[in-house]
Design a protein around this motif. Sequence first.
Motif, PDB file in Angstrom:
ATOM      1  N   LEU A 101       0.825  -1.201   0.000  1.00  0.00           N
ATOM      2  CA  LEU A 101       0.000   0.000   0.000  1.00  0.00           C
ATOM      3  C   LEU A 101       0.859   1.251   0.000  1.00  0.00           C
ATOM      4  CD1 LEU A 101      -2.825  -1.065   2.456  1.00  0.00           C
ATOM      5  CD2 LEU A 101      -2.942  -0.843  -0.018  1.00  0.00           C
ATOM      6  N   LEU A 102       1.991   1.230   0.709  1.00  0.00           N
ATOM      7  CA  LEU A 102       2.908   2.364   0.652  1.00  0.00           C
ATOM      8  C   LEU A 102       3.402   2.569  -0.774  1.00  0.00           C
ATOM      9  CD1 LEU A 102       5.029   1.868   3.889  1.00  0.00           C
ATOM     10  CD2 LEU A 102       3.494   3.768   3.394  1.00  0.00           C
ATOM     11  N   ALA A 103       3.675   1.480  -1.462  1.00  0.00           N
ATOM     12  CA  ALA A 103       4.116   1.584  -2.849  1.00  0.00           C
ATOM     13  C   ALA A 103       3.022   2.203  -3.721  1.00  0.00           C
ATOM     14  CB  ALA A 103       4.513   0.219  -3.388  1.00  0.00           C
ATOM     15  N   THR A 123       6.124   5.160  10.190  1.00  0.00           N
ATOM     16  CA  THR A 123       6.939   4.485   9.180  1.00  0.00           C
ATOM     17  C   THR A 123       7.613   5.530   8.307  1.00  0.00           C
ATOM     18  OG1 THR A 123       5.452   2.578   9.115  1.00  0.00           O
ATOM     19  CG2 THR A 123       6.933   2.864   7.245  1.00  0.00           C
ATOM     20  N   TRP A 124       8.893   5.312   8.031  1.00  0.00           N
ATOM     21  CA  TRP A 124       9.640   6.184   7.114  1.00  0.00           C
ATOM     22  C   TRP A 124      10.391   5.323   6.116  1.00  0.00           C
ATOM     23  CZ3 TRP A 124      14.780   6.196   5.927  1.00  0.00           C
ATOM     24  CH2 TRP A 124      15.219   7.247   5.096  1.00  0.00           C
ATOM     25  N   GLY A 125      10.451   5.760   4.866  1.00  0.00           N
ATOM     26  CA  GLY A 125      11.267   5.039   3.909  1.00  0.00           C
ATOM     27  C   GLY A 125      10.722   5.079   2.507  1.00  0.00           C
ATOM     28  N   TYR A 126      11.475   4.454   1.597  1.00  0.00           N
ATOM     29  CA  TYR A 126      11.173   4.447   0.172  1.00  0.00           C
ATOM     30  C   TYR A 126      11.230   3.025  -0.342  1.00  0.00           C
ATOM     31  CZ  TYR A 126      12.177   9.451   0.507  1.00  0.00           C
ATOM     32  OH  TYR A 126      12.168  10.775   0.864  1.00  0.00           O
ATOM     33  N   GLN A 139      14.586   1.316   1.621  1.00  0.00           N
ATOM     34  CA  GLN A 139      14.399   0.781   2.961  1.00  0.00           C
ATOM     35  C   GLN A 139      13.159   1.389   3.598  1.00  0.00           C
ATOM     36  OE1 GLN A 139      17.550   1.812   5.701  1.00  0.00           O
ATOM     37  NE2 GLN A 139      17.495   3.974   5.168  1.00  0.00           N
ATOM     38  N   TYR A 140      12.596   0.651   4.557  1.00  0.00           N
ATOM     39  CA  TYR A 140      11.529   1.143   5.416  1.00  0.00           C
ATOM     40  C   TYR A 140      11.945   0.917   6.870  1.00  0.00           C
ATOM     41  CZ  TYR A 140       8.208   1.436   1.533  1.00  0.00           C
ATOM     42  OH  TYR A 140       7.567   1.757   0.367  1.00  0.00           O
ATOM     43  N   ILE A 141      11.700   1.910   7.704  1.00  0.00           N
ATOM     44  CA  ILE A 141      11.914   1.795   9.141  1.00  0.00           C
ATOM     45  C   ILE A 141      10.601   2.157   9.822  1.00  0.00           C
ATOM     46  CG2 ILE A 141      13.168   2.663  11.148  1.00  0.00           C
ATOM     47  CD1 ILE A 141      15.483   3.323   9.228  1.00  0.00           C
TER      48      ILE A 141
END
Length: 268
Positions: free
Chosen positions: A23-25, A190-193, A197-199
Amino acid sequence: MGKQMDSRRAARAAKTTLAALALLAWHGAAQAQTATLEAGLLHHRLSDGLGQWNQQFVRGTWRTSEATVWNADLVNARQFGAHGTLAVAGVTHVFNDDWYGSLGGSYGSSFFYPKGRADAVLNRKLGAAKNIVATFGVTAVNARDGHRDRSVLLGVSWYLPNALVLQGGTRINRSDPGGVMANAKYVAATWGYNKQQYISVRYDQGEEAYQYIGAGVTDLLVNFRSNVASATWRKWLGPTHGFQLRAEAYHNPYYNRRGLEAALFKEF
Protein backbone atom coordinates in the motif's frame (compact mmCIF):
# COMPACT_ATOMS: atom_id res chain seq x y z
CA MET A 1 -13.67 -14.70 29.20
CA GLY A 2 -11.85 -12.98 26.42
CA LYS A 3 -8.91 -12.22 24.28
CA GLN A 4 -5.59 -14.10 24.22
CA MET A 5 -3.71 -10.99 23.20
CA ASP A 6 -0.02 -11.94 23.42
CA SER A 7 -0.10 -14.85 20.97
CA ARG A 8 -2.55 -13.02 18.72
CA ARG A 9 -0.42 -9.89 18.66
CA ALA A 10 2.55 -12.07 17.78
CA ALA A 11 0.48 -13.79 15.09
CA ARG A 12 -0.46 -10.44 13.61
CA ALA A 13 3.19 -9.40 13.65
CA ALA A 14 4.13 -12.66 11.98
CA LYS A 15 1.42 -12.21 9.40
CA THR A 16 3.70 -9.74 7.61
CA THR A 17 4.30 -6.14 6.75
CA LEU A 18 4.21 -7.00 3.05
CA ALA A 19 0.60 -5.89 2.48
CA ALA A 20 1.29 -2.60 4.26
CA LEU A 21 4.40 -2.06 2.16
CA ALA A 22 2.43 -2.76 -1.00
CA LEU A 23 0.00 0.00 0.00
CA LEU A 24 2.91 2.36 0.65
CA ALA A 25 4.12 1.58 -2.85
CA TRP A 26 0.67 2.38 -4.26
CA HIS A 27 0.58 5.71 -2.42
CA GLY A 28 4.07 6.56 -3.60
CA ALA A 29 3.43 5.52 -7.21
CA ALA A 30 6.42 3.21 -6.97
CA GLN A 31 7.15 0.34 -9.30
CA ALA A 32 5.12 -2.71 -8.30
CA GLN A 33 6.58 -6.19 -8.22
CA THR A 34 4.53 -9.18 -9.37
CA ALA A 35 5.31 -11.33 -6.34
CA THR A 36 7.39 -11.40 -3.16
CA LEU A 37 8.64 -14.43 -1.24
CA GLU A 38 10.02 -14.10 2.29
CA ALA A 39 11.35 -16.69 4.75
CA GLY A 40 12.74 -16.30 8.23
CA LEU A 41 13.09 -17.20 11.88
CA LEU A 42 11.79 -15.79 15.15
CA HIS A 43 13.29 -16.27 18.61
CA HIS A 44 11.84 -14.75 21.79
CA ARG A 45 12.77 -15.27 25.45
CA LEU A 46 10.13 -15.15 28.19
CA SER A 47 10.67 -14.39 31.86
CA ASP A 48 9.30 -16.23 34.92
CA GLY A 49 10.29 -19.68 33.73
CA LEU A 50 8.05 -19.64 30.65
CA GLY A 51 10.85 -20.64 28.30
CA GLN A 52 11.28 -19.54 24.71
CA TRP A 53 9.31 -18.96 21.54
CA ASN A 54 10.75 -20.24 18.26
CA GLN A 55 9.20 -19.89 14.82
CA GLN A 56 10.03 -20.63 11.20
CA PHE A 57 7.87 -18.93 8.60
CA VAL A 58 7.30 -18.40 4.90
CA ARG A 59 5.38 -15.39 3.63
CA GLY A 60 4.38 -14.35 0.18
CA THR A 61 2.44 -11.85 -1.89
CA TRP A 62 1.18 -12.17 -5.45
CA ARG A 63 -0.08 -9.23 -7.48
CA THR A 64 -2.72 -10.42 -9.97
CA SER A 65 -3.56 -6.96 -11.30
CA GLU A 66 -2.68 -3.32 -10.77
CA ALA A 67 -5.34 -3.19 -8.06
CA THR A 68 -5.16 -6.59 -6.34
CA VAL A 69 -2.53 -8.26 -4.15
CA TRP A 70 -2.95 -11.66 -2.47
CA ASN A 71 -0.95 -12.68 0.58
CA ALA A 72 -0.31 -15.96 2.40
CA ASP A 73 1.73 -17.02 5.44
CA LEU A 74 2.67 -20.39 6.90
CA VAL A 75 4.17 -20.42 10.42
CA ASN A 76 5.65 -23.34 12.35
CA ALA A 77 5.90 -22.38 16.02
CA ARG A 78 6.83 -23.61 19.46
CA GLN A 79 5.39 -21.53 22.31
CA PHE A 80 4.73 -22.25 25.99
CA GLY A 81 6.21 -25.72 25.55
CA ALA A 82 3.81 -26.73 22.78
CA HIS A 83 3.99 -26.99 18.99
CA GLY A 84 1.57 -25.34 16.60
CA THR A 85 1.14 -24.11 13.05
CA LEU A 86 -0.62 -21.07 11.66
CA ALA A 87 -1.91 -20.65 8.10
CA VAL A 88 -2.95 -17.19 6.90
CA ALA A 89 -4.45 -16.01 3.60
CA GLY A 90 -5.78 -12.65 2.47
CA VAL A 91 -6.36 -10.21 -0.36
CA THR A 92 -6.03 -6.42 -0.65
CA HIS A 93 -7.90 -4.60 -3.44
CA VAL A 94 -7.96 -0.98 -4.59
CA PHE A 95 -11.52 -0.17 -5.72
CA ASN A 96 -10.84 3.36 -7.01
CA ASP A 97 -8.86 6.49 -6.17
CA ASP A 98 -10.64 6.84 -2.81
CA TRP A 99 -11.38 3.34 -1.52
CA TYR A 100 -9.38 0.17 -0.87
CA GLY A 101 -9.91 -2.78 1.44
CA SER A 102 -8.80 -6.22 2.49
CA LEU A 103 -10.14 -9.59 3.58
CA GLY A 104 -8.19 -12.19 5.53
CA GLY A 105 -8.51 -15.41 7.43
CA SER A 106 -6.31 -17.70 9.50
CA TYR A 107 -6.33 -21.13 11.14
CA GLY A 108 -4.12 -22.29 14.02
CA SER A 109 -3.46 -25.80 15.26
CA SER A 110 -2.52 -25.22 18.92
CA PHE A 111 -4.03 -23.59 22.01
CA PHE A 112 -1.91 -20.45 21.57
CA TYR A 113 -3.38 -19.73 18.11
CA PRO A 114 -7.05 -19.07 17.29
CA LYS A 115 -8.93 -22.02 15.84
CA GLY A 116 -10.27 -19.57 13.29
CA ARG A 117 -10.01 -15.86 12.59
CA ALA A 118 -11.60 -13.62 9.94
CA ASP A 119 -10.83 -9.93 9.23
CA ALA A 120 -12.44 -7.37 6.93
CA VAL A 121 -11.01 -3.85 6.58
CA LEU A 122 -12.21 -0.90 4.51
CA ASN A 123 -10.11 2.24 3.96
CA ARG A 124 -11.10 5.69 2.64
CA LYS A 125 -8.69 8.38 1.43
CA LEU A 126 -9.59 11.86 2.66
CA GLY A 127 -8.56 15.43 1.93
CA ALA A 128 -7.72 17.29 -1.25
CA ALA A 129 -4.34 15.54 -1.40
CA LYS A 130 -5.84 12.17 -0.39
CA ASN A 131 -3.01 11.78 2.11
CA ILE A 132 -5.22 10.91 5.10
CA VAL A 133 -6.71 7.42 5.27
CA ALA A 134 -9.56 6.46 7.59
CA THR A 135 -9.80 2.76 8.45
CA PHE A 136 -12.75 0.68 9.65
CA GLY A 137 -12.42 -3.02 10.29
CA VAL A 138 -14.20 -5.95 11.92
CA THR A 139 -12.68 -9.14 13.30
CA ALA A 140 -14.11 -12.44 14.51
CA VAL A 141 -11.92 -14.88 16.48
CA ASN A 142 -12.93 -18.33 17.75
CA ALA A 143 -10.62 -20.03 20.26
CA ARG A 144 -10.31 -23.77 20.68
CA ASP A 145 -11.82 -23.73 24.17
CA GLY A 146 -15.04 -22.04 23.04
CA HIS A 147 -14.11 -18.42 23.77
CA ARG A 148 -15.06 -15.90 21.09
CA ASP A 149 -13.82 -12.39 20.31
CA ARG A 150 -15.70 -9.87 18.19
CA SER A 151 -14.00 -6.53 17.60
CA VAL A 152 -14.15 -3.27 15.65
CA LEU A 153 -11.04 -1.45 14.44
CA LEU A 154 -11.00 2.34 14.00
CA GLY A 155 -7.82 3.93 12.69
CA VAL A 156 -6.26 6.79 10.76
CA SER A 157 -3.08 7.03 8.68
CA TRP A 158 -1.44 10.33 7.67
CA TYR A 159 0.93 10.29 4.69
CA LEU A 160 3.27 13.23 5.25
CA PRO A 161 6.01 14.73 3.05
CA ASN A 162 9.50 13.26 3.19
CA ALA A 163 8.25 9.65 3.12
CA LEU A 164 6.78 9.69 6.65
CA VAL A 165 3.53 7.92 7.61
CA LEU A 166 1.91 8.32 11.04
CA GLN A 167 -0.83 5.98 12.26
CA GLY A 168 -3.07 5.58 15.27
CA GLY A 169 -6.20 3.73 16.23
CA THR A 170 -8.18 1.65 18.65
CA ARG A 171 -9.67 -1.83 18.67
CA ILE A 172 -12.91 -2.26 20.62
CA ASN A 173 -13.25 -5.91 21.59
CA ARG A 174 -15.98 -7.96 23.27
CA SER A 175 -15.10 -11.43 24.54
CA ASP A 176 -17.62 -14.16 25.32
CA PRO A 177 -18.77 -15.96 27.31
CA GLY A 178 -19.03 -13.23 29.89
CA GLY A 179 -19.36 -10.14 27.71
CA VAL A 180 -15.92 -8.89 28.79
CA MET A 181 -14.60 -5.76 27.08
CA ALA A 182 -10.87 -5.90 26.28
CA ASN A 183 -9.95 -2.81 24.26
CA ALA A 184 -6.57 -1.71 22.90
CA LYS A 185 -4.94 1.34 21.30
CA TYR A 186 -1.93 1.73 19.02
CA VAL A 187 0.33 4.37 17.47
CA ALA A 188 2.88 3.79 14.70
CA ALA A 189 5.27 5.63 12.41
CA THR A 190 6.94 4.49 9.18
CA TRP A 191 9.64 6.18 7.11
CA GLY A 192 11.27 5.04 3.91
CA TYR A 193 11.17 4.45 0.17
CA ASN A 194 10.27 1.39 -1.85
CA LYS A 195 13.34 -0.42 -3.25
CA GLN A 196 15.52 1.32 -0.63
CA GLN A 197 14.40 0.78 2.96
CA TYR A 198 11.53 1.14 5.42
CA ILE A 199 11.91 1.79 9.14
CA SER A 200 8.83 1.55 11.35
CA VAL A 201 8.03 1.65 15.05
CA ARG A 202 4.77 0.70 16.76
CA TYR A 203 3.37 0.72 20.30
CA ASP A 204 0.21 -1.08 21.48
CA GLN A 205 -1.37 -1.01 24.91
CA GLY A 206 -4.64 -2.33 26.21
CA GLU A 207 -6.59 -4.90 28.15
CA GLU A 208 -6.54 -8.68 27.96
CA ALA A 209 -9.48 -10.66 29.29
CA TYR A 210 -7.63 -13.97 29.13
CA GLN A 211 -4.42 -15.55 27.93
CA TYR A 212 -3.38 -19.19 27.96
CA ILE A 213 0.26 -19.87 28.84
CA GLY A 214 -0.16 -23.65 28.71
CA ALA A 215 -2.54 -26.36 27.62
CA GLY A 216 -3.89 -27.01 31.14
CA VAL A 217 -7.03 -25.53 32.67
CA THR A 218 -4.96 -23.76 35.33
CA ASP A 219 -2.60 -22.18 32.77
CA LEU A 220 -4.81 -19.14 32.36
CA LEU A 221 -4.17 -15.43 33.00
CA VAL A 222 -7.33 -13.34 33.46
CA ASN A 223 -8.22 -9.62 33.23
CA PHE A 224 -4.98 -7.64 33.05
CA ARG A 225 -3.30 -4.88 31.04
CA SER A 226 -0.37 -5.33 28.67
CA ASN A 227 1.73 -3.41 26.18
CA VAL A 228 4.01 -4.29 23.28
CA ALA A 229 6.57 -2.20 21.40
CA SER A 230 8.13 -3.20 18.09
CA ALA A 231 10.59 -1.83 15.55
CA THR A 232 11.05 -3.09 11.97
CA TRP A 233 13.81 -2.44 9.46
CA ARG A 234 13.26 -3.63 5.88
CA LYS A 235 16.32 -3.08 3.67
CA TRP A 236 16.88 -3.73 -0.05
CA LEU A 237 20.37 -5.00 -0.85
CA GLY A 238 19.61 -4.97 -4.57
CA PRO A 239 16.71 -4.12 -6.88
CA THR A 240 14.78 -7.29 -6.00
CA HIS A 241 16.13 -8.70 -2.73
CA GLY A 242 16.97 -7.77 0.85
CA PHE A 243 16.32 -8.52 4.50
CA GLN A 244 13.94 -7.59 7.28
CA LEU A 245 14.63 -7.39 11.02
CA ARG A 246 11.95 -6.93 13.68
CA ALA A 247 12.53 -6.47 17.42
CA GLU A 248 9.62 -6.81 19.84
CA ALA A 249 9.14 -6.31 23.57
CA TYR A 250 5.93 -7.38 25.37
CA HIS A 251 5.03 -6.80 29.02
CA ASN A 252 2.20 -7.78 31.33
CA PRO A 253 2.05 -8.11 35.14
CA TYR A 254 3.00 -11.79 34.97
CA TYR A 255 5.91 -12.00 32.51
CA ASN A 256 7.99 -10.18 29.88
CA ARG A 257 8.78 -11.33 26.35
CA ARG A 258 11.69 -10.04 24.28
CA GLY A 259 12.94 -11.20 20.91
CA LEU A 260 13.98 -10.75 17.32
CA GLU A 261 12.65 -11.85 13.94
CA ALA A 262 14.94 -12.05 10.91
CA ALA A 263 13.95 -12.76 7.31
CA LEU A 264 15.23 -12.63 3.74
CA PHE A 265 12.99 -11.59 0.86
CA LYS A 266 13.04 -11.86 -2.91
CA GLU A 267 10.83 -9.96 -5.36
CA PHE A 268 9.83 -11.25 -8.77
